[in-house]
Structure formats: structure tokens, C-alpha cells
Design a protein around this motif. Structure first.
Motif, PDB file in Angstrom:
ATOM      1  N   HIS A  15       0.816  -1.223   0.000  1.00 47.85           N
ATOM      2  CA  HIS A  15       0.000   0.000   0.000  1.00 47.85           C
ATOM      3  C   HIS A  15       0.849   1.273   0.000  1.00 47.85           C
ATOM      4  CE1 HIS A  15      -3.550  -2.502   0.770  1.00 47.85           C
ATOM      5  NE2 HIS A  15      -2.823  -3.130   1.687  1.00 47.85           N
ATOM      6  N   LEU A  16       2.146   1.144  -0.181  1.00 48.53           N
ATOM      7  CA  LEU A  16       3.035   2.304  -0.141  1.00 48.53           C
ATOM      8  C   LEU A  16       3.395   2.780  -1.539  1.00 48.53           C
ATOM      9  CD1 LEU A  16       5.548   1.218   2.673  1.00 48.53           C
ATOM     10  CD2 LEU A  16       3.517   2.684   2.897  1.00 48.53           C
ATOM     11  N   ASP A  17       3.636   4.096  -1.659  1.00 51.38           N
ATOM     12  CA  ASP A  17       4.165   4.600  -2.921  1.00 51.38           C
ATOM     13  C   ASP A  17       5.657   4.304  -2.984  1.00 51.38           C
ATOM     14  OD1 ASP A  17       5.476   6.491  -1.338  1.00 51.38           O
ATOM     15  OD2 ASP A  17       3.983   8.038  -1.709  1.00 51.38           O
ATOM     16  N   ALA A  18       6.273   4.592  -4.136  1.00 50.30           N
ATOM     17  CA  ALA A  18       7.666   4.205  -4.351  1.00 50.30           C
ATOM     18  C   ALA A  18       8.616   4.870  -3.354  1.00 50.30           C
ATOM     19  CB  ALA A  18       8.084   4.544  -5.782  1.00 50.30           C
ATOM     20  N   LYS A  19       8.414   6.161  -3.073  1.00 51.35           N
ATOM     21  CA  LYS A  19       9.295   6.853  -2.125  1.00 51.35           C
ATOM     22  C   LYS A  19       9.215   6.231  -0.746  1.00 51.35           C
ATOM     23  CE  LYS A  19       9.346  11.371  -4.430  1.00 51.35           C
ATOM     24  NZ  LYS A  19       9.015  12.818  -4.310  1.00 51.35           N
ATOM     25  N   SER A  20       8.015   5.853  -0.337  1.00 50.23           N
ATOM     26  CA  SER A  20       7.843   5.223   0.977  1.00 50.23           C
ATOM     27  C   SER A  20       8.455   3.828   1.000  1.00 50.23           C
ATOM     28  CB  SER A  20       6.361   5.155   1.335  1.00 50.23           C
ATOM     29  OG  SER A  20       5.801   6.454   1.420  1.00 50.23           O
TER      30      SER A  20
END
Length: 327
Positions: A15-20
């Protein structure tokens, strides 16, 4: 210190974006090893969030440079997310484009604007797909050395040294046949919206260069080349011109000079000059719209229908009409 199970870490990662995801990798050696092990599967799951999944590796969006980014990597996800952000910035923050009243579509309601954004985002993603074709075999990509600015002096006219012409990454002849084939197989809706997007980008370019119109002898050629560059390079090129600042804008001007040289060589009948992607798009548009006399108006009319018509009601209406005729 509290620890979390691997299953929980993987569930969070989905559920995280790439930066996260990159930040999560940095929290511990164990988490980094776990996420690297499942990097490809986690990346594949996230591709459903993008309207046009890439053909394989994707091109980076750097200043004067485009390097291949491995398919199925977190860096690929980061590139795709950055593209989405850049497109949103072009459509909502550019002073040259008015989403409330886009070219040929009249005044739009908020829901219609949202629908138009969705269609234009997909059209930009199609252009990015066309660009990414060049990152995969057998098309390329060209070596990094061919992006060096010192080579720009060779690209001043149509009498280019053949080695430079064939390896110029901004022209990218080796990828051209595969890119042309992709355009020839576009659906009617995709072809229409890409054509509308390219035409709209041309209008925005004119607004951004109004002070050039009277003094530039090749201004209208620049419009053609700009539209070709957006089709060929996607959101990277459009964002660089409209939103990227002086250095990025300087890059687009250099690429445009290469494009004008290419256009000149094709018009002069040079035997090794290939036709543009834009000409193939026009051919596909004419084929799907039965050779309209005014392509711009035809594209605007079709785009207007797509963003204003209730497709479900239209389909039901057609079905009911057919049933009445049968009776």
C-alpha cells in the motif's frame, strides 16, 4: 525493540508509494533484504494503478539524459509515479492550458474536467509507452555517450554525419519502426485522444512562444516539431518545456533543433530519412474517422463526446432502438 512479522511488512509494502518503499527499505537490513526479494512481485501489483503498463524497461526522466530503468523495480514505480505527477502539473498548473475551457471543447463542468484529465492522462501514458519502446530490445537504447551536449554541434543541419543521425537518442531511428507499428494498432478512442492531446500541446506551445511568431521564419515548423517531440518523448518533454525551468527548457530547444533538421532532411527527400510518428498517427486517425476533411474539428468533436456523453445510457439507448426496429 518491537519487531514485525515478514507477512505484515509485505502487507504494508503493498500500500506504499515508491518513495515510501525506499524509506521502508532503509529501516533495517532485514526489511531491505525482504523487500528486495519481493521487489518484482510488489512492483507488478502496483502496475494496475497505471492506465498503460510499460512495454518492459522504462526510460528515466533526467536532464539531457534518458537511461533504461529495469522493469519490475521500485525505481520503475518511482519513474511512473513521477510521470503521473508531471502530467497533473501540466494539466492543472500550466499557464498555457485552461482546463475549464480547453481548445475546441467549450466550457466544461467539474465532472467533465475530471473525465478529460483521465483521458489526457491515458493519452500521455500512451506517448510515454511509445518513448519506452526505445528502452527495450531490439530498439536500443543508445549508449549514454550519445547524450553528451558536446555532440549538439553536429546536429545543426540536415547534412548530419550518418553515425550521429542513426545513434542520436532524440531521433532514435532504430526504435522508429516499432513505434510506428504501435501507433498503427491504436484503438479509435486512444488514437482520438492522443491526436487531441498532440493538437492541444501545439496550441499551448503557440501561447508559450507568442513573441516568436513574427520574428521566427520557421515558427510553424517548430509547432510541428514540438508536437512530434511530445508524441515521441511523452510527458518528459512536455513537462520540461512548460514546467521545468530554464535548463529544462534549453534542453527542449536543443531537441527541437534536431527535430527541425530531421524534418528538413525528410522534406528534401534524403534517402535515409524516416517519416515522423506524427504522420503515422495522422494516417491512423484518417483511417478510423474515414479521412475527415478537418482532423482538428473531428478530434475535438470526438473528445467532446467522450467527456460529456453518458456511455451507459448511450449503449442502453442503442439496444432499445434495435429492439424497437425488430418489433
Amino acid at each position: 525493540m518491537a519487531t514485525f512479522s515478514q507477512d505484515l511488512i509485505l502487507e504494508i509494502a503493498q500500500h506504499l508509494d515508491a518513495k515510501s518503499l525506499f524509506k521502508l527499505c532503509q529501516t533495517s537490513k532485514e526489511n531491505n533484504m525482504l523487500l528486495k526479494t519481493y521487489e518484482r512481485s510488489l512492483s507488478q501489483l502496483r502496475l494496475a494503478n497505471f492506465p498503460v503498463p510499460p512495454p518492459g524497461d522504462v526510460l528515466s526522466s533526467e536532464l539531457y539524459l534518458r537511461r533504461p530503468i529495469k522493469h519490475g523495480s521500485f525505481r520503475m514505480l518511482l519513474e511512473l509515479e513521477n510521470r503521473k505527477s508531471r502530467v497533473k502539473e501540466i494539466l492543472t498548473a500550466s499557464p498555457h492550458f485552461n482546463l475549464e475551457s480547453p481548445p475546441g471543447l467549450g466550457e466544461l463542468t467539474n465532472p467533465q474536467q475530471e473525465r478529460l484529465c483521465a483521458f489526457l492522462y491515458r493519452a500521455f501514458a500512451q506517448c510515454d509507452y511509445i518513448a519506452d519502446i526505445a528502452a527495450n530490445a531490439p530498439c536500443g537504447p543508445p549508449g549514454v555517450q550519445w547524450y553528451e551536449r558536446r555532440c549538439m554541434r553536429w546536429w545543426g543541419g540536415r547534412d548530419l554525419v550518418e553515425g550521429f543521425r542513426l545513434k542520436d537518442p532524440y531521433t532514435n531511428y532504430p526504435a522508429r519502426p516499432s513505434q510506428q507499428e504501435y501507433i498503427r494498432n491504436l484503438s479509435k478512442q486512444d488514437c482520438t485522444m492522443i491526436y487531441y492531446l498532440i493538437d492541444m500541446m501545439g496550441s499551448c506551445f503557440i501561447k508559450s512562444r507568442e513573441d516568436w511568431i513574427l520574428s521566427d521564419p520557421v515558427f510553424y515548423e517548430r509547432i510541428t516539431v514540438f508536437k512530434e517531440c511530445v508524441l515521441r518523448h511523452g510527458s518528459w518533454y512536455a513537462w520540461a518545456h512548460f514546467m521545468g525551468g530554464s535548463e529544462w527548457e534549453s534542453m527542449t530547444n536543443d531537441i527541437a533543433r534536431i527535430g527541425i533538421a530531421e524534418l528538413d532532411s525528410f522534406e528534401c527527400g534524403d534517402k535515409d530519412a524516416m517519416c515522423s510518428l506524427q504522420s503515422v498517427l495522422i494516417g491512423r486517425f484518417n483511417e478510423l474517422h474515414k479521412s475527415p476533411g478537418n482532423r482538428t474539428k473531428a478530434a475535438q468533436h470526438a473528445a467532446k463526446y467522450l467527456i460529456t456523453a453518458d456511455i451507459d445510457d448511450s449503449d442502453n439507448g442503442d439496444q432499445e432502438e434495435g429492439e424497437d426496429q425488430d418489433e
